[in-house]
Write a protein that holds these residues in place. Structure first.
Motif, PDB file in Angstrom:
ATOM      1  N   TYR A   1       0.832  -1.298  -0.302  1.00  0.00           N
ATOM      2  CA  TYR A   1       0.049   0.027   0.168  1.00  0.00           C
ATOM      3  C   TYR A   1       0.632   1.066  -0.184  1.00  0.00           C
ATOM      4  CZ  TYR A   1      -3.202  -3.326   1.965  1.00  0.00           C
ATOM      5  OH  TYR A   1      -5.209  -4.771   2.174  1.00  0.00           O
ATOM      6  N   ILE A   2       0.995   2.513  -0.700  1.00  0.00           N
ATOM      7  CA  ILE A   2       1.353   3.526  -1.159  1.00  0.00           C
ATOM      8  C   ILE A   2       0.573   4.870  -1.059  1.00  0.00           C
ATOM      9  CG2 ILE A   2       3.449   4.639  -2.313  1.00  0.00           C
ATOM     10  CD1 ILE A   2       3.619   1.713  -3.496  1.00  0.00           C
ATOM     11  N   GLU A   3       0.190   5.248  -0.126  1.00  0.00           N
ATOM     12  CA  GLU A   3      -0.114   6.762   0.142  1.00  0.00           C
ATOM     13  C   GLU A   3       0.896   8.184  -0.411  1.00  0.00           C
ATOM     14  OE1 GLU A   3      -2.370   9.601   2.748  1.00  0.00           O
ATOM     15  OE2 GLU A   3      -1.704   7.437   3.851  1.00  0.00           O
ATOM     16  N   ASP A   4       0.018   8.246  -1.563  1.00  0.00           N
ATOM     17  CA  ASP A   4       0.632  10.018  -2.168  1.00  0.00           C
ATOM     18  C   ASP A   4       0.311  11.257  -1.196  1.00  0.00           C
ATOM     19  OD1 ASP A   4       2.473  11.955  -3.779  1.00  0.00           O
ATOM     20  OD2 ASP A   4       0.854  11.290  -5.661  1.00  0.00           O
ATOM     21  N   ILE A   5       1.721  11.392  -0.319  1.00  0.00           N
ATOM     22  CA  ILE A   5       1.402  12.140   0.170  1.00  0.00           C
ATOM     23  C   ILE A   5       2.216  13.590  -0.162  1.00  0.00           C
ATOM     24  CG2 ILE A   5       1.138  11.148   2.610  1.00  0.00           C
ATOM     25  CD1 ILE A   5       3.891  12.081   3.136  1.00  0.00           C
ATOM     26  N   THR A   6       2.101  13.538  -1.622  1.00  0.00           N
ATOM     27  CA  THR A   6       2.622  14.844  -1.973  1.00  0.00           C
ATOM     28  C   THR A   6       1.713  16.022  -1.997  1.00  0.00           C
ATOM     29  OG1 THR A   6       3.862  13.019  -3.262  1.00  0.00           O
ATOM     30  CG2 THR A   6       3.760  16.167  -4.351  1.00  0.00           C
ATOM     31  N   GLU A   7       0.450  15.491  -2.023  1.00  0.00           N
ATOM     32  CA  GLU A   7       0.374  17.156  -1.688  1.00  0.00           C
ATOM     33  C   GLU A   7      -0.827  17.703  -0.607  1.00  0.00           C
ATOM     34  OE1 GLU A   7      -1.685  19.052  -3.792  1.00  0.00           O
ATOM     35  OE2 GLU A   7      -1.038  17.454  -5.474  1.00  0.00           O
ATOM     36  N   ARG A   8       0.057  17.103   0.552  1.00  0.00           N
ATOM     37  CA  ARG A   8      -0.463  16.961   2.237  1.00  0.00           C
ATOM     38  C   ARG A   8       1.389  17.690   2.257  1.00  0.00           C
ATOM     39  NH1 ARG A   8      -0.685  12.267   5.908  1.00  0.00           N
ATOM     40  NH2 ARG A   8       1.319  12.445   6.713  1.00  0.00           N
TER      41      ARG A   8
END
Length: 859
Positions: A376-383
């Motif tokens: 599972y990979i969460e893209d937290i770039t926006e955060r």
């Protein structure tokens, strides 16, 4: 030398006999010594002679059997009659001087004997055969070892669950009983069936390919869609093998996999639901097997790594991402050993511009073995960008916040709200003008979903740890008191020097996600139709309840008797309504703690803890009472119920289940036949009640049919069958509304199409009832026309069953000579003229002639 021997015999024993008589006596003695039987057929007079030895081989004296062709036919095995009839014509039409055939004949003791019959023809000068003579030899003893081996092999083939079919160039040669279950055909219909008749139209091209492969390889296995006699599709898998060098004889082992295919469709539907949840999750997901081969990837995963579509399925993880760091490879191996590895937030190793957080966990099989791992990979770039905006540009931060799909709240270092987007306003019930400068804990009231205890100050924890904190399985209580499932992320806002100046809260509404998850969980344990538990749940519950504290444990097995009749005659929607009504009765009668499930098409199961035989019998009585009162016209609702009780921990629960099923099947055998017969009578009564003409019509048709049958010298059993068929020929009108049956004017096309269905509905009704199944096909075809213009299948001529042709004439005559809502009756003479016009078109001309000459004068 032979002449000398004859002369010696003549001089010594037969001085008064001539040479021809002596030769005849010698020939008779030789035949008697060898035990050969002699037969002699005069092709011109059709007279036949059987020698005493011929009769002795079958256990009869010379006087006990008449020298007639009927004697031969009566003793011949039914399965060998077609072969015997064709053997002699085939020989006479060939250039061969002798012929030989093998068949079975019934001995006086009732046992069939294998007979080898050999003969030759006497021909005139033109070559025309006028007489055939031959020998009749009992070779049962010679064939016995071979027959025992064949019977042994056939017994094996008849007891396997699969069907087998043996074919040659002439068609189907042999099948086992399972063939009839799969195809819907009877043994008597075999001679009319071609192999291509069993193939669904859409599978014909595939059938030709399979046939070519069989001729090339000698053996082929595949799956194909076939069609039953009733036209319904059936999915099968098969193995076909050539049995001889001439490539003419083939054995095909067939297995019905329709239920498996349907299960696969159901499974695919659940998989689509699961995939929907995963695909609409913004996290990237990838599933690998233990060899690191891709089994599944979500769209966010493809986008995160900028991959070329889902063709990566089946490829190695490191082949798709060759720049994989070595320490990641070690993580993968740890996961395959059962460890869950989570990352910290940070730049992606594959794209430094992306910030991610990931988790790698093992994927377990049902037997607890590890079959791979899930990433599972969460893209937290926006955060991360939001966090940077909070530090660098407050106005830009506010603009961004307002466009984010999740609720966003920003506070100062003391926890007072500084920024709040519209999504956060909707979630909390607070408008920003009211919430500004209030403490975050006044606005964001969150509790643990399971314990309902307040979540400890999230901001305080985030600032104390100096890193983001996530909260799952939480409820947000809005200003109005509304509870909403949410996921919350809290991150401290840090300046470049590391000083914390506040915090940002990301609040995500997970109501839809939870609803989908609950729906999937519900569907995995419930039957969609009845909303009761399904087989999977019942089997798991049975294991859970199998403990000493639940004893005595009662297991009910229930079968809805008549569901197949309802489905076949009135459609599956009608049958589904019956199942729903039964489910409601079971829910109403059973106790709240009882577990009720639908475990098959027409089967239910109930698990009752702390219930003995006495209590179970009372519950069974209540169920049967409610079912007996159930009005489900015209089906007579009936349940076959059995139950068994486990009293001791030493009792095997599987044995209890088997006993429950056994008692249920015993009850079904007792009640099923009576229920179906009663349903037929109720349908007849209904038809009589909606039309004042129906009773007299069916009774007259039945009477005409009887008179026709007797005029044709039919056996009493056949006469009785045609009478019954005439009485029931319009039973399918149960599905035609009364306003159509009694309509005085011409029917519309749609109304006529509905009326035409009554023969098929009658067929489906009757074939489900043992007492009437054998006459159901006559009802199906009683509107077929002699010239092929009738319905439902367009049969023509003698391909239409005789009984159906008789009913057609009787039905037409009765309809013409009786009043109807849409016209006055015709005179007998007018009806006779109509029958004559229809002879050779609508009706069998021979039956019309017989009806006019022999039946009408007797009416």
């Amino acid at each position: 030398m032979e002449q000398n021997n004859v002369n010696k015999i003549k001089r010594k024993n037969c001085p008064d006999k001539d040479e021809a008589d002596i030769r005849a006596d010698l020939f008779s003695l030789v035949l008697k010594g060898t035990g050969e039987g002699v037969w002699d057929l005069n092709l011109e007079t059709k007279e036949i002679y059987f020698s005493p030895s011929w009769k002795e081989q079958l256990g009869y004296s010379d006087s006990e059997l008449a020298n007639t062709c009927e004697t031969f036919d009566a003793l011949l095995h039914p399965d060998d009659r077609e072969k015997s009839k064709s053997a002699l014509p085939d020989f006479l039409g060939s250039a061969s001087e002798t012929f030989s055939t093998l068949y079975r004949m019934r001995h006086k003791d009732g046992v069939y004997r294998w007979i080898l019959s050999r003969g030759t023809a006497l021909r005139d000068q033109s070559g025309r055969a006028y007489r055939v003579v031959g020998f009749h030899t009992d070779i049962t003893g010679i064939l016995k070892p071979h027959l025992e081996n064949i019977n042994y092999q056939k017994a094996i083939l008849d007891t396997i669950k699969d069907a087998y079919i043996v074919t040659d160039r002439a068609g189907i040669v042999d099948v086992n009983s399972n063939f009839f279950d799969i195809s819907g055909y009877t043994k008597e219909e075999l001679i009319h069936i071609k192999l291509t008749d069993l193939i669904a139209e859409e599978s014909i091209p595939e059938y030709h390919w399979i046939r070519d492969q069989l001729l090339k390889e000698g053996r082929v296995s595949s799956e194909i869609v076939c069609k039953r006699k009733d036209g319904n599709p059936v999915h099968v898998e098969f193995v076909a093998t050539l049995l001889d060098d001439s490539q003419s004889t083939v054995i095909i082992i067939v297995r019905d996999i329709t239920e498996i295919k349907n299960s696969e469709k159901s499974l695919l539907r659940y998989q689509r639901l699961l995939r929907f949840v995963i695909e609409h999750n913004r996290n990237a997901v990838a599933v690998h097997d233990k060899n690191l081969i891709y089994m599944y990837v979500s769209q966010p995963y493809i986008e995160l790594f900028n991959l070329q579509g889902k063709e990566i399925i089946g490829k190695h993880h490191y082949e798709v991402l060759p720049q994989m760091p070595e320490h990641f490879k070690e993580y993968h191996q740890r996961a395959l050993r059962g460890e869950i590895i989570r990352s910290k937030e940070g730049p992606s190793a594959f794209n430094p511009e992306k910030y991610v957080v990931w988790e790698c966990r093992p994927l377990y099989e049902d037997d607890e073995h590890i079959e791979g791992f899930i990433l599972y990979i969460e893209d937290i770039t926006e955060r991360k960008k939001i966090e940077e905006l909070l530090v660098n540009e407050k106005e830009q931060f506010k603009t961004t916040l307002m466009s984010v799909a999740d609720g966003v709240i920003s506070t100062d270092v003391h926890g007072n709200i500084m920024v709040m987007n519209s999504i956060a306003e909707n979630l909390t019930g607070w408008v920003f003008s009211e919430a500004k400068d209030r403490h975050i804990n006044d606005i964001l009231n969150i509790i643990e979903e399971q314990t309902r205890s307040p979540v400890k100050d999230p901001m305080e924890q985030s600032m104390a740890w100096g890193r983001p904190i996530e909260y799952n399985n939480t409820l947000l209580i809005s200003k109005t008191g509304k509870e909403l499932p949410v996921e919350i992320s809290v991150a401290p806002i840090k300046h470049g020097d590391g000083k914390i100046s506040g915090a940002v809260f990301i609040v995500r509404d997970v109501s839809e996600k939870r609803a989908e998850q609950r729906k999937i969980e519900y569907l995995s344990y419930h039957d969609e139709l009845t909303l009761l538990y399904n087989r999977r749940y019942i089997e798991e519950a049975r294991k859970i309840l199998d403990t000493p504290e639940n004893l005595p444990l009662t297991i009910f097995s229930i079968d809805v008797d008549g569901l197949k009749l309802a489905n076949d005659a009135f459609g599956h929607e009608y049958g589904d309504r019956l199942l729903k009504k039964v489910a409601k009765i079971l829910n109403r009668v059973c106790r709240p703690e009882d577990i009720i499930g639908r475990v098959g098409g027409d089967e239910f199961s109930i698990l009752m803890k702390k219930t003995d035989e006495r209590d179970a019998a009372l519950i069974e009585k209540k169920i049967q009472k409610e079912v007996a009162a159930l009005k489900f016209y015209p089906i007579v609702a009936s349940l076959a119920i059995g139950f068994a009780v486990k009293h001791s921990p030493e009792d095997d629960i599987k044995t209890v289940v088997a006993l429950s099923d056994h008692f249920m099947y015993q009850n079904k055998i007792k009640s099923s036949k009576a229920m179906k017969s009663k349903t037929i009578q109720m349908v007849l009564s209904h038809n009589y009640s909606i039309s004042k003409y129906e009773r007299s019509h069916t009774e007259n048709v039945s009477r005409y049919c009887e008179v026709i049958a007797r005029a044709m010298n039919m056996y009493d059993k056949a006469v009785q069958d045609i009478k019954t068929t005439g009485l029931l020929h319009d039973i399918g009108k149960i599905m035609i509304p009364s306003h159509i049956i009694n309509k005085p004017g011409k029917l519309s096309k749609d109304e006529m199409d509905l009326v035409k269905r009554h023969s098929e509905i009658g067929y489906q009704l009757l074939r489900s009832v043992d007492d009437y199944a054998h006459i159901s096909k006559y009802v199906l075809y009683h509107h077929e026309n002699w010239d092929g213009s009738g319905y439902p299948t367009g049969l023509r001529g003698e391909k239409i069953p005789l009984f159906s042709r008789i009913i057609a004439v009787a039905d037409a005559f009765e309809a013409m000579t009786a009043d109807r809502p849409y016209r006055k009756r015709k005179t007998v003479q007018e009806a006779v003229e109509e029958l004559k016009k229809g002879a050779g078109k609508k009706f069998d001309p021979k039956i019309v002639k017989l009806f006019i000459e022999n039946v009408i004068p007797s009416l």
